[in-house]
Design a protein around this motif. Sequence first.
Motif, PDB file in Angstrom:
ATOM      1  N   VAL A 133       0.892  -1.159   0.000  1.00  0.00           N
ATOM      2  CA  VAL A 133       0.000   0.000   0.000  1.00  0.00           C
ATOM      3  C   VAL A 133       0.928   1.205   0.000  1.00  0.00           C
ATOM      4  O   VAL A 133       1.767   1.352   0.893  1.00  0.00           O
ATOM      5  N   SER A 175      -0.241   6.575   0.735  1.00  0.00           N
ATOM      6  CA  SER A 175      -1.481   6.657   1.507  1.00  0.00           C
ATOM      7  C   SER A 175      -1.303   7.320   2.866  1.00  0.00           C
ATOM      8  O   SER A 175      -2.119   7.144   3.761  1.00  0.00           O
ATOM      9  N   VAL A 210      -3.286   1.973  -3.520  1.00  0.00           N
ATOM     10  CA  VAL A 210      -3.403   3.258  -2.831  1.00  0.00           C
ATOM     11  C   VAL A 210      -4.737   3.240  -2.095  1.00  0.00           C
ATOM     12  O   VAL A 210      -5.764   2.849  -2.662  1.00  0.00           O
ATOM     13  N   ALA A 211      -4.733   3.667  -0.827  1.00  0.00           N
ATOM     14  CA  ALA A 211      -5.969   3.700  -0.046  1.00  0.00           C
ATOM     15  C   ALA A 211      -6.863   4.834  -0.524  1.00  0.00           C
ATOM     16  O   ALA A 211      -6.401   5.937  -0.788  1.00  0.00           O
ATOM     17  N   LEU A 232      -4.545   3.133   8.130  1.00  0.00           N
ATOM     18  CA  LEU A 232      -5.153   2.130   7.257  1.00  0.00           C
ATOM     19  C   LEU A 232      -5.982   1.171   8.107  1.00  0.00           C
ATOM     20  O   LEU A 232      -5.686   0.948   9.282  1.00  0.00           O
ATOM     21  N   LEU A 250      -9.322   0.208  -1.707  1.00  0.00           N
ATOM     22  CA  LEU A 250      -8.032   0.484  -2.332  1.00  0.00           C
ATOM     23  C   LEU A 250      -8.234   0.561  -3.842  1.00  0.00           C
ATOM     24  O   LEU A 250      -9.170  -0.018  -4.382  1.00  0.00           O
TER      25      LEU A 250
END
Length: 77
Positions: free
Chosen positions: A34, A37, A65-66, A43, A49
């Motif tokens: 990830v 972010s 990517v969040a 998270l 995502l």
Amino acid sequence: MVYHHAYHDSVADKLPYTVAVVELDEGPRLTSNVVDSGDPERLSIDQQLIVKIECEGDIFVPRFVAVPRQAAVETTA
């Protein structure tokens, strides 16, 4: 999980980096990173995502990517 130690020289310049098991909408799961972010402590499990394909030499790697929580709520409402 956030790694603060490089277990291989190829990732030393990426510290710290976040590793997660990502479940795709279609069902399969894969282990990936990830990225981009912000604070990894923010998270959460089941957070939405989006995939971001990055090039490592001549290999394309799927990373994620969040989606900010507020944006996720607006898109599902």
